[in-house]
Design a protein around this motif. Structure first.
Motif, short mmCIF file in Angstrom:
data_model
loop_
_atom_site.label_atom_id
_atom_site.label_comp_id
_atom_site.label_asym_id
_atom_site.label_seq_id
_atom_site.Cartn_x
_atom_site.Cartn_y
_atom_site.Cartn_z
N VAL A 79 -14.51 -5.90 -4.07
CA VAL A 79 -14.63 -7.09 -4.91
C VAL A 79 -13.54 -8.10 -4.56
CG1 VAL A 79 -14.43 -7.95 -7.27
CG2 VAL A 79 -15.79 -5.91 -6.80
N MET A 80 -12.32 -7.64 -4.35
CA MET A 80 -11.23 -8.55 -4.00
C MET A 80 -11.55 -9.28 -2.70
SD MET A 80 -7.76 -6.43 -4.81
CE MET A 80 -7.55 -5.49 -6.32
N ALA A 81 -11.96 -8.52 -1.68
CA ALA A 81 -12.23 -9.12 -0.38
C ALA A 81 -13.42 -10.08 -0.45
CB ALA A 81 -12.49 -8.03 0.65
N ASP A 82 -14.45 -9.73 -1.21
CA ASP A 82 -15.66 -10.56 -1.27
C ASP A 82 -15.47 -11.82 -2.10
OD1 ASP A 82 -16.97 -8.78 0.32
OD2 ASP A 82 -18.20 -7.88 -1.27
N THR A 83 -14.63 -11.76 -3.14
CA THR A 83 -14.46 -12.92 -4.02
C THR A 83 -13.28 -13.78 -3.65
OG1 THR A 83 -13.07 -11.69 -5.59
CG2 THR A 83 -15.47 -11.61 -5.94
N GLY A 84 -12.34 -13.23 -2.87
CA GLY A 84 -11.13 -13.96 -2.56
C GLY A 84 -10.07 -13.87 -3.63
N HIS A 85 -10.36 -13.17 -4.73
CA HIS A 85 -9.37 -12.95 -5.79
C HIS A 85 -8.60 -11.66 -5.46
CE1 HIS A 85 -10.90 -16.11 -8.49
NE2 HIS A 85 -12.10 -15.75 -8.05
N VAL A 86 -7.58 -11.80 -4.62
CA VAL A 86 -6.90 -10.64 -4.06
C VAL A 86 -5.60 -10.38 -4.83
CG1 VAL A 86 -5.95 -9.63 -1.96
CG2 VAL A 86 -7.91 -11.16 -1.82
N ASP A 87 -5.63 -9.34 -5.68
CA ASP A 87 -4.45 -8.96 -6.47
C ASP A 87 -3.56 -7.99 -5.73
OD1 ASP A 87 -5.06 -10.56 -8.56
OD2 ASP A 87 -5.76 -8.98 -9.90
N TRP A 88 -4.12 -7.24 -4.80
CA TRP A 88 -3.36 -6.28 -4.01
C TRP A 88 -3.22 -6.82 -2.59
CZ3 TRP A 88 -6.62 -1.30 -5.34
CH2 TRP A 88 -6.44 -0.99 -6.70
N ASP A 89 -2.22 -6.33 -1.88
CA ASP A 89 -2.02 -6.79 -0.50
C ASP A 89 -2.14 -5.64 0.50
OD1 ASP A 89 -1.18 -9.71 -0.92
OD2 ASP A 89 0.14 -8.64 -2.30
N LEU A 90 -1.32 -4.63 0.32
CA LEU A 90 -1.27 -3.51 1.26
C LEU A 90 -1.68 -2.23 0.53
CD1 LEU A 90 -0.40 -2.75 4.20
CD2 LEU A 90 1.84 -2.16 3.23
N VAL A 91 -2.67 -1.52 1.06
CA VAL A 91 -3.16 -0.30 0.40
C VAL A 91 -3.15 0.87 1.37
CG1 VAL A 91 -4.59 -1.52 -1.29
CG2 VAL A 91 -5.57 -0.87 0.92
N GLN A 92 -2.94 2.05 0.82
CA GLN A 92 -3.04 3.29 1.58
C GLN A 92 -4.44 3.85 1.40
OE1 GLN A 92 0.05 6.15 0.70
NE2 GLN A 92 -1.08 7.83 1.64
N ILE A 93 -5.13 4.11 2.52
CA ILE A 93 -6.51 4.59 2.45
C ILE A 93 -6.74 5.68 3.48
CG2 ILE A 93 -7.41 2.37 1.63
CD1 ILE A 93 -8.41 1.86 4.45
N GLU A 94 -7.87 6.38 3.35
CA GLU A 94 -8.23 7.43 4.29
C GLU A 94 -8.98 6.85 5.49
OE1 GLU A 94 -10.38 10.32 2.05
OE2 GLU A 94 -8.55 11.11 1.10
N GLY A 95 -9.01 7.64 6.57
CA GLY A 95 -9.57 7.18 7.83
C GLY A 95 -11.00 6.67 7.76
N PRO A 96 -11.94 7.44 7.19
CA PRO A 96 -13.32 6.93 7.12
C PRO A 96 -13.45 5.64 6.33
CG PRO A 96 -13.29 9.31 6.81
CD PRO A 96 -11.86 8.85 6.79
N ASP A 97 -12.69 5.51 5.24
CA ASP A 97 -12.73 4.27 4.46
C ASP A 97 -12.18 3.10 5.26
OD1 ASP A 97 -13.85 5.42 2.21
OD2 ASP A 97 -11.91 5.92 1.31
N LEU A 98 -11.17 3.36 6.08
CA LEU A 98 -10.63 2.31 6.94
C LEU A 98 -11.69 1.81 7.91
CD1 LEU A 98 -8.17 0.66 8.04
CD2 LEU A 98 -7.88 2.52 9.69
N VAL A 99 -12.39 2.74 8.54
CA VAL A 99 -13.41 2.36 9.53
C VAL A 99 -14.51 1.54 8.88
CG1 VAL A 99 -15.18 3.24 11.09
CG2 VAL A 99 -12.92 4.31 11.04
N ARG A 100 -15.04 2.04 7.75
CA ARG A 100 -16.12 1.31 7.08
C ARG A 100 -15.64 -0.04 6.58
NH1 ARG A 100 -17.65 6.79 5.23
NH2 ARG A 100 -16.13 6.58 3.56
N GLY A 101 -14.44 -0.07 6.01
CA GLY A 101 -13.91 -1.32 5.48
C GLY A 101 -13.63 -2.34 6.56
#
Length: 355
Positions: A79-101
């Motif tokens: 939602v943040m990326a699609d709307t441009g309303h970005v409240d977070w900046d840097l996030v820790q995520i897992e490998g498959p989520d990184l690839v899809r994202g």
């Protein structure tokens, strides 16, 4: 931090985007925070990151940051990326989520030249949209007080005559198909080639059939070490950090690192972040040798910096599958393979498990 099955499930929501927007818009009403927001998984892992990375980075960089934590809710990031309303900046995520994202445009592309290059990092740590935050490992674990002879490989894990008794394995296709092929004599370098080839998956399941009656399935990351301590299993796959913690607490548990599987959690910058360059500077700082060694001193997860991995002392190195010697005999998880085939293979595994 670790890739642990006791953590909540992560992934993209199946809800329509308009439903997600309605549900999540209150959380993203403001256009970014005044300071950079770094989001992790909380707990001891994030406490260690704070002391090893965040506080010293702020002292050096001169700009503050805000910490938060989450359970891997990719729908919120979407939602943040699609709307441009970005409240977070840097996030820790897992490998498959990184690839899809990354493929769907949720994350910024990293400027590795501006960040000092990727050559100092271990294989697969530097990605187009992410930089590895830590390395987790899954390895063969056993109680050294209960076995007269120590196992040395997954072939020993499969040897019911030499090592009679129950085995512990995670109740998923992921990990087990790789370990089965290693036990069947496939070299580490060829595991994913065989899995992707005709008959490769059948070969792995046929190998699992050989020990299926002796398997005790674990679903929570704490179970393997508990079962070893109780004598419920003679050997088990386990997250390496769990075994290290149990050993530090007084249990004589040990690992077989050759043939272990390792993967990574990543730092990723959300698309549209107003603090993207500061986030890149934090990533570059966290990739240095000294901060990584400080992090490992506080919690036994693997470093992503090659020099840090080479500098581990003997006690640290025995728990972490990223030293130069261990890397040569360990298997990096093929994230792309599991992104492409994971759903199908998990369905096959579930059908096999109930037969």
């Amino acid at each position: 931090m670790r890739h642990d099955s006791s953590r909540p499930s992560r992934g993209f929501s199946n809800l329509p985007l308009i439903t997600l927007l309605a549900a999540l818009m209150p959380a993203v009403a403001a256009q970014g925070a005044p300071d950079m927001v770094v989001v992790g998984y909380g707990g001891d892992g994030q406490k260690a990151q704070d002391e090893a990375f965040f506080k010293p980075f702020v002292a050096e960089d001169g700009k503050p940051l805000i910490q938060s934590e989450y359970n891997g809710e990719m729908a919120r990031i979407r939602v943040m990326a699609d709307t441009g309303h970005v409240d977070w900046d840097l996030v820790q995520i897992e490998g498959p989520d990184l690839v899809r994202g990354c493929e769907s445009g949720m994350f910024e592309r990293l400027d590795w030249q501006r960040m000092g290059g990727s050559e100092r990092l271990i294989e697969d740590a530097a990605q187009e949209c992410g930089s590895a935050a830590l390395v987790w490992g899954v390895a063969l674990a056993y109680d050294a007080d209960r076995l007269k002879a120590a196992p040395t490989s997954w072939a020993d894990f499969w040897d019911l005559e030499k090592f009679p008794g129950k085995r512990g394995l995670r109740k998923r296709a992921v990990y087990n198909l790789e370990f089965a092929l290693l036990a069947d004599g496939v070299p580490v370098t060829d595991v994913y080639k065989v899995l992707a080839s005709p008959g490769g998956v059948d070969r792995a399941f046929a190998k699992l059939d050989q020990i299926k009656p002796q398997i005790q399935w674990w679903e929570a990351g704490a179970q393997p070490t508990q079962w070893l301590a109780a004598g419920d299993v003679v050997m088990t796959s386990s997250y390496t950090g769990r075994v290290a913690a149990a050993h530090q607490a007084g249990r004589n548990l040990d690992l077989v690192l050759p043939g272990s599987l390792y993967g990574m959690d990543y730092w990723a910058i959300i698309k549209g972040s107003r603090h993207a360059q500061q986030a890149e500077r934090l990533i570059a700082f966290a990739n240095r040798k000294a901060p990584q060694l400080e992090y490992i001193r506080r919690i036994p997860y693997g470093p992503t910096n090659r020099d840090a991995a080479a500098a581990l002392d003997a006690e640290q190195a025995r728990w972490i599958p990223v030293t130069p010697d261990a890397l040569a005999a360990s298997l990096p998880m093929d994230v792309e393979f599991w992104v492409d085939h994971g759903e199908e293979l998990e369905e096959c595994f579930n059908a096999w498990a109930v037969r």
